[in-house]
Design an enzyme around this catalytic site. Structure first.
Site, mmCIF file in Angstrom:
data_model
loop_
_atom_site.group_PDB
_atom_site.id
_atom_site.type_symbol
_atom_site.label_atom_id
_atom_site.label_comp_id
_atom_site.label_asym_id
_atom_site.label_seq_id
_atom_site.Cartn_x
_atom_site.Cartn_y
_atom_site.Cartn_z
ATOM 1 N N THR A 93 51.305 81.958 -68.876
ATOM 2 C CA THR A 93 51.199 82.676 -67.609
ATOM 3 C C THR A 93 52.344 82.379 -66.655
ATOM 4 O OG1 THR A 93 48.829 82.268 -67.892
ATOM 5 C CG2 THR A 93 49.518 83.365 -65.873
ATOM 6 N N TYR A 98 46.991 83.885 -62.316
ATOM 7 C CA TYR A 98 46.686 83.344 -63.633
ATOM 8 C C TYR A 98 45.979 84.301 -64.585
ATOM 9 C CZ TYR A 98 44.490 80.349 -67.184
ATOM 10 O OH TYR A 98 44.068 79.810 -68.364
ATOM 11 N N CYS A 107 35.277 87.230 -66.676
ATOM 12 C CA CYS A 107 34.984 87.920 -67.926
ATOM 13 C C CYS A 107 35.826 89.189 -67.995
ATOM 14 C CB CYS A 107 33.505 88.286 -68.013
ATOM 15 S SG CYS A 107 32.388 86.859 -67.924
ATOM 16 N N ASP A 130 54.323 75.541 -63.711
ATOM 17 C CA ASP A 130 52.987 75.965 -64.144
ATOM 18 C C ASP A 130 52.460 76.965 -63.128
ATOM 19 O OD1 ASP A 130 50.780 76.136 -65.749
ATOM 20 O OD2 ASP A 130 50.259 74.017 -65.640
ATOM 21 N N ASP A 131 51.497 77.788 -63.570
ATOM 22 C CA ASP A 131 50.939 78.777 -62.642
ATOM 23 C C ASP A 131 50.113 78.109 -61.553
ATOM 24 O OD1 ASP A 131 48.131 78.563 -63.872
ATOM 25 O OD2 ASP A 131 49.302 79.273 -65.565
ATOM 26 N N ASN A 154 31.401 91.393 -64.738
ATOM 27 C CA ASN A 154 32.417 90.371 -64.486
ATOM 28 C C ASN A 154 32.289 89.924 -63.047
ATOM 29 O OD1 ASN A 154 34.778 88.792 -64.302
ATOM 30 N ND2 ASN A 154 36.012 90.585 -63.763
ATOM 31 N N GLY A 155 32.052 88.630 -62.834
ATOM 32 C CA GLY A 155 31.952 88.116 -61.477
ATOM 33 C C GLY A 155 30.808 87.145 -61.321
#
Length: 539
Positions: free
Chosen positions: A322, A276, A2, A384-385, A104-105
């Site tokens: 990314t 990312y 988040c 790609d990442d 966030n987490g």
């Protein structure tokens, strides 16, 4: 994963424009829901709902009600609980004082903590671990204030919240909560506190700016890119296990909140932030995300040269957005043309963080359109990442072939993702991961099997040592030293190992498979605090 933001403006200045713009700058971290809370002289106003930031705050009436010069905001990407709008953040509790929190987490001991909440006669309205964290914090603030109120020194006066109460509450959170978390909290009548888990798994930065009147204002956020986009100069990161207090009484102060007598945990920032999630213009724990990705690209190219000397690659094309930085450097080291081969529709969300497999697969073609001239008759290396579930990768390979590519190779700037992530990234079951499905001994053997699964002519993975070295080398250049890096999705080694058992992983996978994209399993309707459009002001 988040995004969180907190702003303390000059009194009389509205915080909501900065919160709104800050969330727009962090939209890449969560597209499921958004919310903002502001305080105006003891009154809280909350607006939150499912949807992108512009959708949730699309009405001028909604924004007009968010008065006050201090507030917090959140963009949500669901990894725990459900996608119900009631689980959008910030969360609110009325005692003590009135506290709102955005997180966030992910807490890995959430089940045990919920049981403790029940024994403490506290009611949980949602399935979110953020509400658990809020209740633990609020109860600790109340207990600290209550202890002071019983002291003869206060002589029966009604005590308010002070810095010591808040810091003791943060210490209590760190004693009880295990996992990765970055948190911003607003306490009515007191101010803001931002804090970060003892390992520093999830990022948290803060900065300052002078407004037009010369007053200094402060902001904390998940990434420095959100600060710079609003003219806030980066002061630094909130160190692991620390709390940042932001009130009008003093300059922001950092406090070490690791409980006394406890061995200081190792610092282990999440590798996936650099691979990312984070914006390329962000600096996390002193490390430039952009320059770390350049190093990833160079190391990926070196692996191609070491293991595939007779390659026939004609052109290097990134999978937007990314991977662009890594692809550009990879092409440079290989000495091969770099071309943009996909046009991205920027109004489609990031496929990796979409809650349902069907949505991820469907949105790939909505999001990306091939530029046929860059594929026609060529052997194409798509960079790609990372390759996680293989859903996006398989669709992109097919699109490249349909656009006329002769051969399609895939290079991943990250190693094979083999294990669930438990600290806030939605990788809940091993069975969903293409590298686990193709599990074989040896990296080259795995690459051959994954190539068959996604329909590519060849797959090349970064190895884990090179990925970690890319970040560590950039850290060293910046004068920063990490004790470790949180790389559990690649190696299965969890920094909070004691709390991540086989039973825990099985329960997590089962719970998230049920919750993902569904209706709330635990829901409530107390999710909107409204105040009148015009607040009567006392002169």
């Amino acid at each position: 994963m988040c995004g969180i933001v907190a702003v303390l403006c000059e009194e009389g200045t509205l915080a909501v424009p900065y919160l709104y713009e800050g969330l727009l700058a962090l939209q890449h971290r969560g597209q499921d829901a958004a919310g903002i809370v502001t305080e105006d002289r003891g009154r809280l106003a909350l607006r939150k709902d499912n949807g992108m930031v512009r959708d949730v705050f699309g009405s001028s009436e909604h924004v007009a009600k968010l008065t006050g010069s201090v507030g917090i905001g959140h963009v949500r990407y669901p990894t725990a609980g459900s996608s119900c709008s009631a689980e959008a953040q910030p969360f609110y509790v009325n005692s003590p004082f009135g506290i709102v929190l955005a997180h966030n987490g992910n807490l890995v001991n959430c089940t045990e903590l919920k049981a403790e909440m029940v024994s403490e006669w506290r009611h949980l309205n949602t399935g979110s671990d953020s509400e658990v964290l809020l209740n633990i914090f609020a109860a600790a603030v109340r207990d600290s204030v209550s202890l002071r109120s019983s002291s003869p020194k206060v002589a029966g006066a009604l005590p308010g919240c002070n810095d010591a109460d808040v810091l003791e509450a943060v210490r209590n959170v760190m004693r009880r909560c295990i996992g990765g978390y970055a948190v911003v909290t607003l306490i009515v009548g007191w101010g803001l506190v931002a804090f970060r888990d003892p390992h520093g798994i999830r990022p948290l930065v803060y900065g300052r700016r002078k407004n037009e009147s010369g007053a200094v204002e402060y902001m904390a956020a998940s990434e420095s890119g959100a600060l710079s986009s609003l003219g806030f100069a980066l002061i630094g990161d909130v160190p692991p296990g620390h709390a940042l207090i932001m009130t009008r009484k003093a300059e922001p102060q950092l406090h070490d909140c690791i409980p006394a007598g406890k061995v200081k945990p190792i610092m282990a920032p999440c590798v996936f932030e650099y691979v990312y999630f984070a914006r390329p213009d962000s600096v996390l724990d002193g490390v430039s995300v952009y320059r770390a990705r350049l190093r990833m690209g160079a190391k990926l190219a070196n692996r191609i040269l070491a293991t595939w000397k007779d390659h026939d690659i004609d052109v290097v094309i990134p999978v937007p957005d990314t991977s662009r930085t890594a692809a550009l450097e990879c092409a440079g080291v290989l000495g091969i043309k770099y071309r943009e081969g996909f046009l991205k529709n920027r109004y489609i969300g990031r496929t990796f963080i979409m809650p349902q497999q069907g949505l991820r697969k469907k949105s790939v073609r909505q999001k990306l359109s091939p530029i046929a001239s860059e594929f026609l008759g060529r052997n194409v290396l798509l960079v790609d990442d990372s390759i996680v579930r293989g859903t996006t990768c398989g669709e992109i390979v097919l699109m490249a072939r349909e656009a006329g590519a002769k051969r399609v190779y895939i290079a991943s700037a990250a190693p094979p993702v083999r294990y669930p992530n438990v600290y806030g990234i939605d990788m809940p079951t091993k069975e969903e991961l293409v590298a686990h499905q193709a599990s074989v001994d040896g990296l080259e053997g795995l690459e051959r099997v994954v190539a068959t699964i996604v329909g590519a002519d060849r797959v090349v993975y970064q190895n884990l040592h090179d990925l970690e070295q890319a970040i560590q080398e950039e850290a060293k250049e910046a004068g920063v030293q990490f004790s470790s890096l949180e790389s559990s999705c690649f190696n299965g080694s969890y920094v909070t190992e004691s709390a991540v058992s086989v039973d825990y992983l099985a329960t997590l996978a089962r719970t998230r498979s049920i919750d993902r994209g569904g209706d709330a399993n635990e829901t409530h309707l107390l999710d909107q605090l409204e105040i009148p459009l015009k607040v009567q002001r006392v002169s």
